[in-house]
Design a protein around this motif. Structure first.
Motif, mmCIF file in Angstrom:
data_model
loop_
_atom_site.group_PDB
_atom_site.id
_atom_site.type_symbol
_atom_site.label_atom_id
_atom_site.label_comp_id
_atom_site.label_asym_id
_atom_site.label_seq_id
_atom_site.Cartn_x
_atom_site.Cartn_y
_atom_site.Cartn_z
ATOM 1 N N MET A 153 74.406 29.091 73.262
ATOM 2 C CA MET A 153 74.256 29.450 74.649
ATOM 3 C C MET A 153 74.160 28.179 75.464
ATOM 4 O O MET A 153 73.374 27.284 75.159
ATOM 5 N N THR A 154 74.973 28.096 76.462
ATOM 6 C CA THR A 154 75.047 26.886 77.265
ATOM 7 C C THR A 154 73.987 26.908 78.335
ATOM 8 O O THR A 154 73.797 27.915 79.007
ATOM 9 N N ASP A 155 73.277 25.680 78.468
ATOM 10 C CA ASP A 155 72.233 25.578 79.496
ATOM 11 C C ASP A 155 72.876 25.035 80.748
ATOM 12 O O ASP A 155 73.304 23.861 80.819
ATOM 13 N N ASN A 156 72.977 25.905 81.744
ATOM 14 C CA ASN A 156 73.615 25.531 82.996
ATOM 15 C C ASN A 156 72.614 25.131 84.068
ATOM 16 O O ASN A 156 72.954 25.007 85.239
ATOM 17 N N ARG A 157 71.378 24.884 83.648
ATOM 18 C CA ARG A 157 70.381 24.560 84.658
ATOM 19 C C ARG A 157 70.576 23.119 85.132
ATOM 20 O O ARG A 157 70.901 22.216 84.389
ATOM 21 N N ARG A 158 70.339 22.918 86.415
ATOM 22 C CA ARG A 158 70.441 21.602 87.010
ATOM 23 C C ARG A 158 69.222 20.790 86.643
ATOM 24 O O ARG A 158 68.141 21.306 86.485
ATOM 25 N N PRO A 159 69.387 19.393 86.529
ATOM 26 C CA PRO A 159 68.214 18.570 86.212
ATOM 27 C C PRO A 159 67.175 18.667 87.318
ATOM 28 O O PRO A 159 67.531 18.750 88.497
ATOM 29 N N LYS A 160 65.877 18.671 86.906
ATOM 30 C CA LYS A 160 64.793 18.813 87.842
ATOM 31 C C LYS A 160 64.614 17.553 88.634
ATOM 32 O O LYS A 160 64.573 16.459 88.072
ATOM 33 N N THR A 161 64.477 17.669 89.929
ATOM 34 C CA THR A 161 64.250 16.520 90.796
ATOM 35 C C THR A 161 62.763 16.219 90.795
ATOM 36 O O THR A 161 61.930 17.115 91.039
ATOM 37 N N PRO A 162 62.373 14.907 90.446
ATOM 38 C CA PRO A 162 60.941 14.586 90.419
ATOM 39 C C PRO A 162 60.343 14.683 91.808
ATOM 40 O O PRO A 162 60.995 14.336 92.805
ATOM 41 N N THR A 163 59.092 15.088 91.785
ATOM 42 C CA THR A 163 58.374 15.212 93.049
ATOM 43 C C THR A 163 57.859 13.863 93.461
ATOM 44 O O THR A 163 57.915 12.886 92.702
ATOM 45 N N ASP A 164 57.325 13.785 94.679
ATOM 46 C CA ASP A 164 56.780 12.517 95.177
ATOM 47 C C ASP A 164 55.597 12.073 94.337
ATOM 48 O O ASP A 164 55.411 10.860 94.089
ATOM 49 N N ALA A 165 54.804 12.982 93.908
ATOM 50 C CA ALA A 165 53.634 12.619 93.098
ATOM 51 C C ALA A 165 54.068 12.036 91.764
ATOM 52 O O ALA A 165 53.486 11.075 91.259
ATOM 53 N N GLU A 166 55.161 12.595 91.166
ATOM 54 C CA GLU A 166 55.644 12.093 89.876
ATOM 55 C C GLU A 166 56.234 10.700 90.035
ATOM 56 O O GLU A 166 56.071 9.831 89.176
ATOM 57 N N LEU A 167 56.898 10.445 91.127
ATOM 58 C CA LEU A 167 57.484 9.122 91.374
ATOM 59 C C LEU A 167 56.407 8.065 91.543
ATOM 60 O O LEU A 167 56.496 6.948 91.043
ATOM 61 N N ASP A 168 55.317 8.417 92.264
ATOM 62 C CA ASP A 168 54.224 7.464 92.447
ATOM 63 C C ASP A 168 53.578 7.134 91.122
ATOM 64 O O ASP A 168 53.220 5.960 90.850
ATOM 65 N N LEU A 169 53.404 8.147 90.260
ATOM 66 C CA LEU A 169 52.824 7.903 88.946
ATOM 67 C C LEU A 169 53.709 6.988 88.111
ATOM 68 O O LEU A 169 53.238 6.065 87.429
ATOM 69 N N TRP A 170 55.028 7.158 88.167
ATOM 70 C CA TRP A 170 55.976 6.327 87.372
ATOM 71 C C TRP A 170 55.953 4.864 87.844
ATOM 72 O O TRP A 170 55.890 3.943 87.042
ATOM 73 N N HIS A 171 55.901 4.662 89.148
ATOM 74 C CA HIS A 171 55.851 3.298 89.682
ATOM 75 C C HIS A 171 54.553 2.607 89.280
ATOM 76 O O HIS A 171 54.540 1.385 89.037
#
Length: 211
Positions: free
Chosen positions: A1-19
């Motif tokens: 079964m093919t996964d046609n879901r689009r990649p999740k866009t990180p939220t602002d909170a997730e970006l701040d944590l990564w930086h």
């Protein structure tokens, strides 16, 4: 079964944590070292032309071509004259092959040149080879001077110049300049017609010193 879901866009909170996480991280150095740049190959400069010419071995000059005697040159020129024209060729020597030297007064020399001075002796070289004539002439001049003679007549003959002959007529003036007899002679002139013309020479000798 093919996964046609689009990649999740990180939220602002997730970006701040990564930086925050990667802010103090130190990059791992690469084990590969970059090779130093190669210097471009430089071609050797061409040797200047002037330097090569200086270094070249100098050429050895060729020996000068031997110069032919006057009689030989004249004979060579006359050989080029057409046969039918050779009878018209007339070769005249200068009136005075040697002329007079200092010590002879002009009046005496004029008498010699015009054949008005008495002839004390003569020699006929006609028919001799060059070697025979040269030897005979030298001996005659020395004996004539020793005997106190003043003017002598040297007969050479006119020769046939178109055939390359008459060498004696051209050689005698040169022989009379040579060291063994030259100092005994005061003047030389071509003879007058009654004494042989251009086939004979008047030779005025020095006075012999007594004692």
């Amino acid at each position: 079964m093919t996964d046609n879901r689009r990649p999740k866009t990180p939220t602002d909170a997730e970006l701040d944590l990564w930086h925050t996480v990667v802010r103090d991280a130190t990059p791992i150095a690469s084990k590969r070292k970059s090779a130093p740049p190669k210097k471009p190959a430089v071609k050797p400069a061409a040797e200047p032309v002037a330097t090569r010419l200086v270094a070249a071995k100098p050429a050895i000059p060729l020996p000068a071509a031997p110069v032919a005697a006057p009689a030989e040159r004249l004979a060579e020129l006359l050989r080029s004259v057409p046969l039918k024209e050779k009878g018209k060729v007339s070769v005249q020597l200068a009136p005075s092959p040697l002329g007079r030297i200092p010590g002879v007064d002009k009046r005496t020399d004029e008498k010699v040149r015009k054949g008005r001075m008495g002839i004390d002796g003569r020699i006929d070289l006609h028919g001799m080879t060059q070697s025979e004539a040269h030897h005979a002439l030298s001996g005659f001049i020395r004996r004539s001077h020793a005997a106190g003679r003043r003017m002598v007549l040297v007969i050479t003959g006119k020769g046939q110049m178109p055939r390359g002959e008459g060498v004696l007529r051209l050689s005698v003036p040169r022989w009379l300049r040579e060291a063994d007899v030259g100092p005994l002679i005061l003047s030389v002139h071509q003879a007058q017609p009654q004494h042989g013309g251009n086939g004979a020479y008047y030779v005025l000798l020095r006075r012999r010193r007594e004692g």
